[in-house]
Design an enzyme around this catalytic site. Sequence first.
Site, short mmCIF file in Angstrom:
data_model
loop_
_atom_site.label_atom_id
_atom_site.label_comp_id
_atom_site.label_asym_id
_atom_site.label_seq_id
_atom_site.Cartn_x
_atom_site.Cartn_y
_atom_site.Cartn_z
N GLY A 8 0.81 -1.21 0.00
CA GLY A 8 0.00 0.00 0.00
C GLY A 8 0.84 1.26 0.00
N CYS A 9 1.07 1.80 1.19
CA CYS A 9 1.73 3.11 1.30
C CYS A 9 3.19 3.08 0.84
CB CYS A 9 1.63 3.61 2.73
SG CYS A 9 -0.09 3.86 3.25
N VAL A 10 3.90 1.99 1.10
CA VAL A 10 5.29 1.89 0.64
C VAL A 10 5.34 1.85 -0.87
CG1 VAL A 10 7.37 0.46 0.64
CG2 VAL A 10 6.09 0.78 2.77
#
Length: 219
Positions: A153-155
């Site tokens: 997701g965020c990475v």
Amino acid sequence: MGELTDEEAFFAARGFGVKIGFGKRPVVLVIDLTKGFTDARRPLGADLSSQIKAANDILASAKNKGVPVIFTSVRYDNPNLIDAGIWAMKQKGVASLLASGDGHELDERLSTDKQDIRLYKKYASCFWGTDLLSILINLGVDTVIMVGTSTSGCVRATAVDACQAGFRPMVVEEGVGDRSEASHRQSLFDLNAKYADVVSLRETLDYLSGLPTPSAPPA
């Protein structure tokens, strides 16, 4: 690195996965290692103890060399999650990141200093709706060393945006984690093939230790 799998060899033969390499001016970006994500009992949580340890190893080495550090957190200030938009419809767990709670607070096991930069965001990419790009330009960095969660997701979103913005994204394998091991592994494969270098903790520490030691300020 072991022998390439058939899929890795297939991609490599077509020119994917070429090594970018570290640049000369790095920043360490610690992505969302907050209580809402590092407490496995919470809706968005997972056990990220080993990733926190890896992050702290990197932080110690980075700070010894004067490398700037940025910590990010997802935080929603509107009690009705208006600032979470459609994301709040897709995953109900974002309610655990409201400003009125502690889900957005950094995990207490992380090594933090007063001079570290704090960045609050609403969505997956650390670039979306924040001043991260301006910060990186002002710092004069060319390399973004990434640890944190979630890999898929965020990475991943941040690494893609970093690449598109002209920075060298370095994703530290031991320093990133996910709720799903399958998502974690596939995301690392995809990132390394197209957008970032997936590097080991040892590679990263060796790189940081080889940076010049900053000069002491004049007395």
